[in-house]
Design a protein around this motif. Sequence first.
Motif, PDB file in Angstrom:
ATOM      1  N   CYS A 171      85.042  -0.227 100.682  1.00 23.20           N
ATOM      2  CA  CYS A 171      83.636   0.211 101.106  1.00 23.20           C
ATOM      3  C   CYS A 171      83.350   0.385 102.658  1.00 23.20           C
ATOM      4  N   GLY A 172      84.518   0.170 103.339  1.00 23.13           N
ATOM      5  CA  GLY A 172      84.367   0.523 104.713  1.00 23.13           C
ATOM      6  C   GLY A 172      83.671  -0.170 105.661  1.00 23.13           C
ATOM      7  N   LEU A 173      83.126  -1.505 104.981  1.00 22.64           N
ATOM      8  CA  LEU A 173      82.726  -2.437 106.064  1.00 22.64           C
ATOM      9  C   LEU A 173      83.393  -2.695 107.274  1.00 22.64           C
ATOM     10  N   THR A 174      82.841  -2.871 108.388  1.00 21.44           N
ATOM     11  CA  THR A 174      83.832  -3.262 109.565  1.00 21.44           C
ATOM     12  C   THR A 174      84.118  -4.725 109.439  1.00 21.44           C
ATOM     13  N   VAL A 175      85.110  -5.208 110.232  1.00 23.45           N
ATOM     14  CA  VAL A 175      85.613  -6.580 110.331  1.00 23.45           C
ATOM     15  C   VAL A 175      84.309  -7.399 110.665  1.00 23.45           C
ATOM     16  N   GLU A 176      83.649  -6.918 111.559  1.00 24.31           N
ATOM     17  CA  GLU A 176      82.465  -7.678 112.058  1.00 24.31           C
ATOM     18  C   GLU A 176      81.453  -8.290 111.313  1.00 24.31           C
ATOM     19  N   ASP A 177      81.090  -6.901 110.351  1.00 22.75           N
ATOM     20  CA  ASP A 177      80.233  -7.013 109.174  1.00 22.75           C
ATOM     21  C   ASP A 177      80.691  -8.288 108.177  1.00 22.75           C
ATOM     22  N   ILE A 178      82.038  -7.979 107.756  1.00 22.56           N
ATOM     23  CA  ILE A 178      82.461  -8.864 106.676  1.00 22.56           C
ATOM     24  C   ILE A 178      82.734 -10.334 107.460  1.00 22.56           C
ATOM     25  N   ALA A 179      82.951 -10.463 108.686  1.00 19.46           N
ATOM     26  CA  ALA A 179      82.898 -11.762 109.312  1.00 19.46           C
ATOM     27  C   ALA A 179      81.772 -12.570 109.472  1.00 19.46           C
ATOM     28  N   ARG A 180      80.600 -11.789 109.444  1.00 18.01           N
ATOM     29  CA  ARG A 180      79.211 -12.235 109.478  1.00 18.01           C
ATOM     30  C   ARG A 180      78.918 -12.640 108.030  1.00 18.01           C
ATOM     31  N   ALA A 181      79.382 -12.083 107.072  1.00 14.21           N
ATOM     32  CA  ALA A 181      79.210 -12.305 105.552  1.00 14.21           C
ATOM     33  C   ALA A 181      79.578 -13.768 105.211  1.00 14.21           C
ATOM     34  N   PHE A 182      80.914 -13.900 105.924  1.00 11.45           N
ATOM     35  CA  PHE A 182      81.615 -15.160 105.581  1.00 11.45           C
ATOM     36  C   PHE A 182      81.326 -16.112 106.521  1.00 11.45           C
ATOM     37  N   GLY A 183      80.237 -15.920 107.521  1.00 16.14           N
ATOM     38  CA  GLY A 183      79.977 -16.931 108.543  1.00 16.14           C
ATOM     39  C   GLY A 183      81.089 -17.357 109.280  1.00 16.14           C
ATOM     40  N   THR A 184      82.100 -16.355 109.512  1.00 17.77           N
ATOM     41  CA  THR A 184      83.100 -16.647 110.352  1.00 17.77           C
ATOM     42  C   THR A 184      83.287 -15.660 111.632  1.00 17.77           C
ATOM     43  N   THR A 185      84.257 -16.084 112.410  1.00 14.89           N
ATOM     44  CA  THR A 185      84.394 -15.099 113.736  1.00 14.89           C
ATOM     45  C   THR A 185      85.148 -13.902 113.438  1.00 14.89           C
ATOM     46  N   ALA A 225      87.758 -12.761 114.758  1.00 12.65           N
ATOM     47  CA  ALA A 225      89.224 -12.899 115.010  1.00 12.65           C
ATOM     48  C   ALA A 225      89.444 -13.386 113.807  1.00 12.65           C
ATOM     49  N   ALA A 226      89.081 -14.454 113.233  1.00 12.04           N
ATOM     50  CA  ALA A 226      89.348 -15.223 112.134  1.00 12.04           C
ATOM     51  C   ALA A 226      89.256 -14.060 110.842  1.00 12.04           C
ATOM     52  N   MET A 227      88.392 -13.394 110.784  1.00 15.35           N
ATOM     53  CA  MET A 227      88.371 -12.584 109.674  1.00 15.35           C
ATOM     54  C   MET A 227      89.371 -11.218 109.765  1.00 15.35           C
ATOM     55  N   ALA A 228      89.544 -11.009 110.994  1.00 13.13           N
ATOM     56  CA  ALA A 228      90.620  -9.923 111.161  1.00 13.13           C
ATOM     57  C   ALA A 228      91.973 -10.670 110.784  1.00 13.13           C
ATOM     58  N   LYS A 229      92.257 -11.678 111.212  1.00 12.89           N
ATOM     59  CA  LYS A 229      93.516 -12.389 110.939  1.00 12.89           C
ATOM     60  C   LYS A 229      93.477 -12.339 109.290  1.00 12.89           C
ATOM     61  N   ARG A 230      92.787 -12.879 108.768  1.00 11.29           N
ATOM     62  CA  ARG A 230      92.599 -13.049 107.238  1.00 11.29           C
ATOM     63  C   ARG A 230      93.072 -11.902 106.675  1.00 11.29           C
ATOM     64  N   LEU A 231      92.533 -10.693 107.032  1.00  4.87           N
ATOM     65  CA  LEU A 231      92.746  -9.355 106.610  1.00  4.87           C
ATOM     66  C   LEU A 231      94.155  -9.160 106.751  1.00  4.87           C
ATOM     67  N   VAL A 232      94.418  -9.184 108.133  1.00  5.54           N
ATOM     68  CA  VAL A 232      95.977  -8.748 108.214  1.00  5.54           C
ATOM     69  C   VAL A 232      97.006  -9.693 107.421  1.00  5.54           C
ATOM     70  N   ARG A 233      96.745 -11.054 107.410  1.00  7.12           N
ATOM     71  CA  ARG A 233      97.479 -11.693 106.261  1.00  7.12           C
ATOM     72  C   ARG A 233      97.532 -11.458 105.013  1.00  7.12           C
ATOM     73  N   ALA A 234      96.476 -10.992 104.573  1.00  6.77           N
ATOM     74  CA  ALA A 234      96.315 -10.289 103.177  1.00  6.77           C
ATOM     75  C   ALA A 234      97.030  -9.213 103.068  1.00  6.77           C
ATOM     76  N   ARG A 235      97.038  -8.174 104.029  1.00  8.14           N
ATOM     77  CA  ARG A 235      97.863  -6.975 103.917  1.00  8.14           C
ATOM     78  C   ARG A 235      99.258  -7.308 104.019  1.00  8.14           C
ATOM     79  N   GLN A 236      99.577  -8.350 104.922  1.00  5.19           N
ATOM     80  CA  GLN A 236     101.076  -8.631 105.119  1.00  5.19           C
ATOM     81  C   GLN A 236     101.440  -9.387 103.647  1.00  5.19           C
TER      82      GLN A 236
END
Lengths: 233, 443
Positions: B165-179, B181-192
């Motif tokens: 859906c192309g939501l930004t990392v910032e959008d998704i971080a807000r959605a999960f109530g997290t920072t 940086a934490a969301m970016a890390k979670r996405l990186v880990r998932a892709r890895q």
Amino acid sequence: MTYLMIVRVPEDAEPTPQDASPEAWFEDVTRRGVHLAGDRLRPPSDATCVRVRDGETVVTHGPFVEIAEQIAGFDLLQVADLEEAVGVAGAHPVARFGALELRELVPHDDDPAGGANAVLEGAATYLLLMGREPGSPTPAPQDAGSPVGWIQEMRGRDVDRGGSLLAPPDRTVTVRVRGGEVVLARGPFAQLPEQVDGYNLIDAADLDEALEVAAAHPAARHGVVEIRPMWPL
Amino acid sequence: MAPLTQVGASRAAASPGRSDDAVPAPSRPGPALTRAFADEWGRVVATLVRVTGDWALAEDAAQDAFGSAAVSWERDGVPDRPGAWLMTAARNAALDRMRRDASQRRRLADHAVLARGRDDGTAPLADVEEEGDEVPDDRLRLIVTCCHPALPLDARVALTLRTLCGLTVEDIARAFGTTDAAMAKRLVRARQKIAHARIPYRVPRGPELGGRLPGLLAVLYLLYTEGYAPTSGDAVVRGELTGEAVRLTRALAGLVPDEPEVHGLLALELLHESRRTARQTPDGDVVPFDEQDRSLWDGDLVREGLAALAVARAVDRPAGPYVLQAEIAACHATAATPATTDTRRVVVLYDALVRIQPTPHVRLGRAMAVAAADGPAAGLALLPGLADDLAGSHLLPAAEADLERRLGRVDRAADAYRRALEMAPSGPTRRFLERRLTEVTPA
């Protein structure tokens, strides 16, 4: 005697560059002919677990036990006795900041390879760790012992790269080197109810095939099979 | 996993957000790009993932393409085939990124499909598009891979929202109530994990797909509900999310025609989708269900929804949560007015739903169904039982306020509206509650 040496590295380990590289150790054990196989494993976050309960395959992410000293790699050692195995483990650089668990292989008599199934020729892509955990169902009689049917099928498919049951945790020896001294401990590195009691190397095209292969193993029906991708060469 | 509490309305840099804002900034692309973003982002990323096998590269290249579209479309006008334009731009951006990155350079050779075209002068997109025809929908591969059970659930939802859906990392971080940086890390880990554990990029068949369905449906449902009732931002409905969810569910229903829950979810989505226009005023305010102009409901979507429900019913299996929710939606969709709704049947359906899915939201829904069948007082009596589970949410005082209002107890209603407003998110929900509060407050 053949030992599976489980390489345990603490999450927060900061080894010296010299300790971080097992090159010299590897050269030595290869020259001496005691090293059958071994590899680094991708981190626990890349692990996937499979359990089969009531015929349903349940897939979960991460390792089957979350602990600070995770399995980072493994080696198969062909040695004369436990003393030689301890010597080999104590010379491994990880002994200085982590721990090396020595688990003797206990191949079953009914193994189709006649007990020589520790490691087979060919590239492996995943390590399967057969684990036991509290609350697991008791193995059905046909699931206890060596998984002959599974081995035959996976050899036929050219997926099997060797594996074995392991001696029980109370016959484990854990090797550390602290302050230049070799420190031995009876038992696995941590007294956890969850323990590895078998392993198998496989060559699977992707995680879905690895999941299917793991789910077909009898251990998935009474324990858990953790799938750890190998570090790419 | 934290619930999706507030996916923001802002999207990737290339997305202009609401196109009816007063003064568009000069750099803001027009509605064409907004539409293209909704339609094409997932397709572009899905195709690039298939061709390059590199998730991060695919997203970066898609971002580049939408960035150049923002500039180029503004200057030269919108191309005839925006999707094709974006795919070409994204493909070229992927090539440029691979050429710039020395470590990637050797991989170029592996990507003949990507590299061809430019060198021989033909349209680089041609092969990708031709190939695309052989593949029913790359986006389905993408979502099936994003929802692989070897990934943590929160990572599955985050990855779907980011890549599909192309939501930004910032959008998704807000959605999960997290920072961020934490969301970016979670996405990186998932892709890895996808790369290193070699999670395949394909749609499984047969029983294997069946086992993956519940997780897949959960993500599609989340996508749909976040689009239909955004938990933050200023939109009443985010059509790009609901549209994406409907299209993916439809595609999935075609792939697993024997699974009633897929048809149930599709029916549920379509029946809700049919009310989209009726659900909001031209000013962007929310219209409560009982006050909707039912002539605005989309009859085609209602028919398609009821047909999907009929397919689900035809399978001789106990109804699952999505089929039951679709049945409830169908009770409303087939009633000419709120008064002629079979409220008794709605309660029976909710009883069944509570048995298999006793979540606070379902239980609140049941309380409101009881209120509709037996009167507001009967519904009110059920609310205290939800106080612990729904503490901190505006939903409970808002329900209480509505029932008190219907009982004519305006003081109690006003009090409850005030309590709801203390916790309500900004945007349409808040404006609605404020309006109600004014209505029940004596002049």
